[in-house]
Design a protein around this motif. Sequence first.
Motif, PDB file in Angstrom:
ATOM      1  N   HIS A 127      -4.696 -12.056  16.234  1.00 31.09           N
ATOM      2  CA  HIS A 127      -4.682 -11.239  17.450  1.00 31.09           C
ATOM      3  C   HIS A 127      -3.336 -11.455  18.144  1.00 31.09           C
ATOM      4  O   HIS A 127      -3.064 -12.546  18.650  1.00 31.09           O
ATOM      5  N   PRO A 128      -2.467 -10.440  18.155  1.00 33.50           N
ATOM      6  CA  PRO A 128      -1.111 -10.629  18.677  1.00 33.50           C
ATOM      7  C   PRO A 128      -1.054 -10.882  20.182  1.00 33.50           C
ATOM      8  O   PRO A 128      -0.134 -11.546  20.652  1.00 33.50           O
ATOM      9  N   VAL A 129      -2.011 -10.388  20.961  1.00 29.62           N
ATOM     10  CA  VAL A 129      -1.997 -10.606  22.409  1.00 29.62           C
ATOM     11  C   VAL A 129      -2.427 -12.037  22.732  1.00 29.62           C
ATOM     12  O   VAL A 129      -1.763 -12.745  23.487  1.00 29.62           O
TER      13      VAL A 129
ATOM     14  N   SER B 141      -3.315  -7.895  13.639  1.00 24.62           N
ATOM     15  CA  SER B 141      -2.387  -7.982  12.527  1.00 24.62           C
ATOM     16  C   SER B 141      -3.124  -8.683  11.397  1.00 24.62           C
ATOM     17  O   SER B 141      -3.610  -9.803  11.569  1.00 24.62           O
ATOM     18  N   ILE B 142      -3.240  -8.014  10.269  1.00 20.99           N
ATOM     19  CA  ILE B 142      -3.941  -8.601   9.129  1.00 20.99           C
ATOM     20  C   ILE B 142      -2.903  -8.959   8.086  1.00 20.99           C
ATOM     21  O   ILE B 142      -2.218  -8.099   7.544  1.00 20.99           O
ATOM     22  N   LYS B 143      -2.783 -10.236   7.832  1.00 18.13           N
ATOM     23  CA  LYS B 143      -1.843 -10.726   6.828  1.00 18.13           C
ATOM     24  C   LYS B 143      -2.611 -10.905   5.526  1.00 18.13           C
ATOM     25  O   LYS B 143      -3.603 -11.616   5.494  1.00 18.13           O
ATOM     26  N   LEU B 144      -2.125 -10.250   4.496  1.00 13.22           N
ATOM     27  CA  LEU B 144      -2.770 -10.321   3.189  1.00 13.22           C
ATOM     28  C   LEU B 144      -2.039 -11.339   2.332  1.00 13.22           C
ATOM     29  O   LEU B 144      -0.813 -11.309   2.219  1.00 13.22           O
ATOM     30  N   TYR B 145      -2.808 -12.255   1.738  1.00 15.52           N
ATOM     31  CA  TYR B 145      -2.266 -13.295   0.872  1.00 15.52           C
ATOM     32  C   TYR B 145      -2.960 -13.251  -0.481  1.00 15.52           C
ATOM     33  O   TYR B 145      -4.114 -12.841  -0.584  1.00 15.52           O
TER      34      TYR B 145
ATOM     35  N   ASP C 143      -1.252  -3.532  10.423  1.00 16.27           N
ATOM     36  CA  ASP C 143      -1.849  -3.441  11.751  1.00 16.27           C
ATOM     37  C   ASP C 143      -3.117  -2.615  11.632  1.00 16.27           C
ATOM     38  O   ASP C 143      -3.111  -1.522  11.068  1.00 16.27           O
ATOM     39  N   PHE C 144      -4.214  -3.159  12.144  1.00 15.92           N
ATOM     40  CA  PHE C 144      -5.505  -2.516  11.988  1.00 15.92           C
ATOM     41  C   PHE C 144      -6.315  -2.709  13.260  1.00 15.92           C
ATOM     42  O   PHE C 144      -6.749  -3.824  13.560  1.00 15.92           O
TER      43      PHE C 144
ATOM     44  N   MET D 110      -8.116 -14.995  14.260  1.00 11.50           N
ATOM     45  CA  MET D 110      -9.486 -14.590  14.551  1.00 11.50           C
ATOM     46  C   MET D 110     -10.423 -14.818  13.372  1.00 11.50           C
ATOM     47  O   MET D 110     -11.598 -15.092  13.552  1.00 11.50           O
ATOM     48  N   ARG D 111      -9.892 -14.661  12.153  1.00 15.56           N
ATOM     49  CA  ARG D 111     -10.749 -14.738  10.970  1.00 15.56           C
ATOM     50  C   ARG D 111      -9.895 -14.971   9.737  1.00 15.56           C
ATOM     51  O   ARG D 111      -8.770 -14.502   9.650  1.00 15.56           O
TER      52      ARG D 111
END
Length: 80
Positions: A49-51, A33-37, A28-29, A56-57
């Motif tokens: 964007h959880p809301v 929420s940033i998912k790293l793969y 969480d930043f 987003m990117r």
Amino acid sequence: MHEDFHCLDLGERANLVLKKGQYLLTTDFYGASIKLYYFKKRFMEVYYHPVNQKIMRVSLANSEDINKHIHRIQLQSLLK
């Protein structure tokens, strides 16, 4: 990373990374929420964007980006 990847639209890039990449962790930043793969020998970030419940990117993570995650990455998850 093949330049064709960057020609894909946001949804196509996200779909490719989500399906073909190896999920490592979520950080969480600043409300995202940033998912790293790990994808094709590179680290990729998928910003969600959880809301709004929208991606987003999708971007290649540089060393500064990796610093957001480094304390949570476990070597074993990369060796699977």
